[in-house]
Design an enzyme around this catalytic site. Structure first.
Site, PDB file in Angstrom:
ATOM      1  N   GLU A   1      -9.787   5.775   6.792  1.00  0.00           N
ATOM      2  CA  GLU A   1      -8.361   6.078   6.769  1.00  0.00           C
ATOM      3  C   GLU A   1      -7.968   7.373   6.058  1.00  0.00           C
ATOM      4  OE1 GLU A   1      -7.747   1.982   5.290  1.00  0.00           O
ATOM      5  OE2 GLU A   1      -6.063   1.984   6.675  1.00  0.00           O
TER       6      GLU A   1
ATOM      7  N   ARG B   1       0.835  -1.206   0.000  1.00  0.00           N
ATOM      8  CA  ARG B   1       0.000   0.000   0.000  1.00  0.00           C
ATOM      9  C   ARG B   1       0.869   1.255   0.000  1.00  0.00           C
ATOM     10  NH1 ARG B   1      -5.264   1.703   0.521  1.00  0.00           N
ATOM     11  NH2 ARG B   1      -6.047  -0.425   0.687  1.00  0.00           N
TER      12      ARG B   1
HETATM   13  N1  LUZ Z   1      -5.472  -4.548   5.583  1.00  0.00           N
HETATM   14  C1  LUZ Z   1      -5.145  -5.406   4.606  1.00  0.00           C
HETATM   15  C2  LUZ Z   1      -5.598  -3.237   5.353  1.00  0.00           C
HETATM   16  O1  LUZ Z   1      -5.005  -6.589   4.886  1.00  0.00           O
HETATM   17  N2  LUZ Z   1      -4.990  -4.949   3.354  1.00  0.00           N
HETATM   18  C3  LUZ Z   1      -5.110  -3.648   3.021  1.00  0.00           C
HETATM   19  O2  LUZ Z   1      -4.961  -3.274   1.868  1.00  0.00           O
HETATM   20  C4  LUZ Z   1      -5.421  -2.746   4.067  1.00  0.00           C
HETATM   21  N3  LUZ Z   1      -5.511  -1.439   3.816  1.00  0.00           N
HETATM   22  C5  LUZ Z   1      -5.772  -0.618   4.816  1.00  0.00           C
HETATM   23  C6  LUZ Z   1      -5.939  -1.117   6.097  1.00  0.00           C
HETATM   24  N4  LUZ Z   1      -5.860  -2.402   6.356  1.00  0.00           N
HETATM   25 MO1  MOS Z   2      -6.759  -1.024   9.333  1.00  0.00          MO
HETATM   26  S1  MOS Z   2      -5.000  -0.023   9.289  1.00  0.00           S
HETATM   27  O1  MOS Z   2      -7.818  -0.558   8.241  1.00  0.00           O
HETATM   28  O2  MOS Z   2      -6.968  -2.204  10.363  1.00  0.00           O
END
Ligand code: LUZ
Ligand code: MOS
Length: 752
Positions: free
Chosen positions: A705, A304
């Site tokens: 987020e 990400r």
């Molecule tokens: N969790 C995940 C996340 O496993 N994959 C993601 O792309 C993600 N993005 C934001 C927060 N948690």
């Molecule tokens: Mo999250 S950083 O969307 O648990």
């Protein structure tokens, strides 16, 4: 911010895990962890602890019936360390006793014979030694190498961002209750009940249908419970399963801060090339992610980061390299933004650097390079419905940015020891889990014969208001009053194979699954109503708890319709599934369309700096945010404000420090400062108008987020004020910019 839980929260009636009344024979666990960051265990001496007051059992890796393994992505994380330890605070043993205090006291009786090795704490050093969690990755667009020589200006630099403690109000906790036939029910403070179920199943060598995980609500999570609620839940499951008694584990605040992972610190290099007008022609970024001692979610987080290396800009020639570096610190983990804030800090630092060298305003370079529809990201996807330019212009116009800058310049000319700073922060955040398979959700809806409705989904309520949104979606889809709808506790027996409530997608995915389930029931009900009213189902609508025929209110109420459906033996329950359409990603070619859509917005931040003390206060942050058609404006504004302030804390106040032996020095709120209500600026936020989003439920957009990224702007506002006082000095792009750092910058020469 107000949601369906608010009245009960205020009265203290909401039950959090530790409030659930103690079942008969409840035992309490406490954990013994590694005192050193790296070492080989010679012996774990537990006999004194076993004889401790009230102690029922002590568990180590040797007591695990299945696999001693809880790694989320890589199998590199034992539940209890057996031979080696890799960070201070790594679990080694668990004491179970009649009372919590007895368990804690017995933990202090465990003796460890260990050969200590020198820890590696720095990600660049880890990379140099080849200690990567996974092979490095690279995203490319255009031809970076060929373009440098055509650039008017080429600049390079290094950037650092620190860790961040989640500091959810409710610490990690779990309670496991054994049932007949070796089955277990686990209450866990997790964002990912299915992960808990899966890992408990693996560690206990029991099929997943033997383990039920339930969550009523969490007292905050912020990503800290996406993966790191699992060990504690699995530990209580192990003890409950072996002892055939309920077992509870609640970490103290100190334990929680010391044992659990935080936001990943990153060290990064950038090289940016621009033409004489300020158009960015090329960008090269290398991200050294400090992963900590095991993979946890690090590789997904790094992915990400890489996807967000260009923030909301189109840059035709890009190379992004990402390295996930193993170190001897607690495994760093998901935290609101999931790696994107770290990368966006790098590109914004590069732009700030370029603006200083070219003598432009950073906002001039930003505005020139914002994404237009059809522009390509370095991961291959082309942006659709870009709100980058619209939100930027709207914010500048609406808030009269030009005047802000003039006022600031006048103020700074008139004041020698107090300086003001301003920044503009455009954001772009991709919505969808980058691991495509996670973008699915289920829902189970029951309509009872009295007309009351129960909705089950995989969503976890953690204070963000997802249940309020799902309730609104269900009530609106069925055409009934919200009072008739109840959102049930999240339970793996009701909705199976759930993705974590994460990636800002809780309402998108679970809301859509709920809508699908309600639609199924609705179409059955329309047939029943059409039979009753002797018309076609297509003429029927349900609104305000009443049946309408050809837009005219009939005599049939919701309750009468449900009774009629039940008597006619119509199925009043529905299960539904939703999988985000059209997304894919190929890691071989590093290209695809991983996101359903992007969220945009712009924040303008103003700060006043006391140049004698190094102290500062953020006067005002004004935001134009692209919320689609907000499902709940109060909740969404609450998320914008909370995310913003949390992001501001990360880049200004929150300083996580470890000593040379890898011990956390900032393990309490007397040494770790987070924003409070006095720190928070005056916040104005408006939603970008006319921003329907066809890619998500009821035209909404994910909210959790993206607003965190606005906080990054506070660093650059601060830097603007600092350099107004010291125009002779060069900025080091290193967050957090604490008052201590500011003072050092302003007065290095005269400080002791
Ligand atoms: N969790 C995940 C996340 O496993 N994959 C993601 O792309 C993600 N993005 C934001 C927060 N948690
Ligand atoms: Mo999250 S950083 O969307 O648990």
């Amino acid at each position: 911010m107000k949601n369906i839980d608010t009245p009960r929260h205020v009265r203290g009636e909401s039950l959090f895990l530790d409030d659930i009344s103690a079942p008969d024979g409840l035992l309490h666990a406490s954990i013994f962890t590694s005192p050193v960051a790296r070492g080989n265990i010679a012996k774990i001496e537990c006999s004194d602890a076993r004889n401790g007051d009230g102690v029922v059992a002590v568990f180590t890796s040797e007591d695990i019936p299945g696999e001693n393994q809880i790694g989320a992505i890589n199998p590199d994380e034992p539940l209890f360390a057996a031979k080696e330890v890799h960070y201070v605070g790594q679990p080694i043993a668990m004491v179970v006793a009649r009372h919590r205090e007895q368990a804690r006291r017995a933990v202090s009786l465990i003796r460890l014979d260990i050969d200590t090795l020198e820890p590696v704490l720095d990600p660049r050093l880890s990379a140099k030694r080849g200690q990567l969690i996974a092979p490095s990755r690279m995203l490319c667009l255009g031809d970076v190498d060929a373009i440098w020589k055509t650039c008017n200006t080429v600049l390079e630099g290094a950037v650092e961002t620190g860790a961040q403690e989640h500091l959810y109000l409710e610490p990690q906790c779990s309670m496991a209750i054994p049932h007949e036939r070796n089955r277990l029910k686990i209450f866990s403070s997790t964002q990912a009940p299915t992960s808990v179920q899966k890992h408990a199943s693996k560690v206990l060598a029991l099929p997943m249908n033997h383990i039920e995980v339930e969550v009523a609500r969490l007292g905050g999570a912020f990503g800290g419970k996406e993966d790191q609620a699992t060990p504690w839940a699995v530990m209580t499951a192990l003890a409950a399963s072996c002892l055939k008694r309920p077992v509870k584990l609640v970490l103290s605040r100190h334990e929680d801060i010391r044992y659990t992972g935080k936001r990943h610190p990153y060290a990064s290099d950038y090289k940016i090339g621009l033409d004489e007008n300020g158009n960015i022609l090329a960008l090269e970024i290398t991200l050294y992610q400090n992963a900590g001692a095991s993979a946890d979610l690090s590789t997904a987080i790094l992915e990400r980061s890489m996807f967000h290396a260009t923030n909301g800009y189109f840059i035709p020639n890009v190379r992004v390299t990402g390295l996930s570096c193993r170190t001897n610190l607690p495994p760093f983990t998901a935290f609101r933004g999931f790696g994107a804030p770290q990368a966006i800090f790098v590109i914004e630092s590069a732009i700030d650097h370029a603006a200083r060298v070219l003598g432009h305003c950073a906002s001039h370079i930003q505005s020139l390079n914002l994404l237009k529809d059809g522009d390509q990201f370095p991961y291959g996807m082309r942006v659709e419905n870009s709100k980058a330019r619209r939100s930027f212009k709207d914010a500048q116009r609406r808030y009269n940015y030009k005047k802000d800058v003039e006022d600031k310049n006048r103020f700074n000319a008139e004041n020698a020891l107090i300086k003001r700073g301003v920044s503009v922060m455009p954001i772009c955040f991709g919505i969808s889990f980058t691991s495509t398979f996670l973008n699915q959700a289920g829902a189970l809806v029951h309509v009872y014969s009295d007309g009351a409705v129960s909705v089950n989904t995989g969503a976890i309520e953690m204070g963000q208001g997802v249940n309020t949104k799902i309730l609104a979606i269900a009530a609106q889809t069925l055409g009934i009053d919200r009072d008739l709808v109840l959102i049930e506790n999240t339970n793996t027996g009701k909705v199976a194979n759930t993705s974590p409530t994460a990636a800002s997608s809780g309402a998108d995915l679970n809301g859509k699954a709920s809508e699908n389930a309600c639609d199924q029931i609705l179409s059955r009900l329309k047939k029943v109503a059409a039979d009753k009213l002797k018309c076609k189902p297509s003429e029927i609508a349900i609104r305000d708890g009443h049946v309408f025929q050809s837009k005219k209110r009939s005599t049939l109420s919701w309750q009468e319709l449900i009774q009629a459906a039940y008597v006619s033996r119509v199925n009043l329950s529905a299960q539904a599934h939703y999988a985000t359409p059209g997304i894919f990603y190929d890691k071989e070619t590093e290209s695809g369309s991983p996101f359903a859509y992007h969220v945009f917005g712009t924040a303008i931040t103003e700060v006043t700096l006391d140049c004698l003390r190094g102290t500062y206060s953020f006067d005002r942050v004004r935001i134009v945010h692209d919320a689609g058609e907000s499902l709940d404006p109060l909740i969404d504004r609450g998320q914008i404000e909370g995310g913003l302030v949390q992001g501001m804390g990360w880049v200004t106040l929150e300083d996580v420090r470890y000593d040379a032996e890898g011990r956390l020095q900032t393990d309490s709120l007397s040494t770790y400062k987070i924003p409070d209500i006095y720190f928070a600026p005056k916040i104005e936020s408006v939603f970008l108008p006319n921003a329907k989003n066809p890619k998500a439920v009821m035209s909404s957009k994910a909210i959790g987020e993206p607003p965190f990224l606005y906080g990054v702007g506070s660093f650059f506002a601060l830097v603007d004020a600092m350099t107004a006082y010291r125009p002779d000095k060069e900025i080091t792009y290193k967050a957090p910019m604490t008052p201590e750092q500011v003072l050092a910058f302003l007065h290095e020469e005269v400080l002791p």
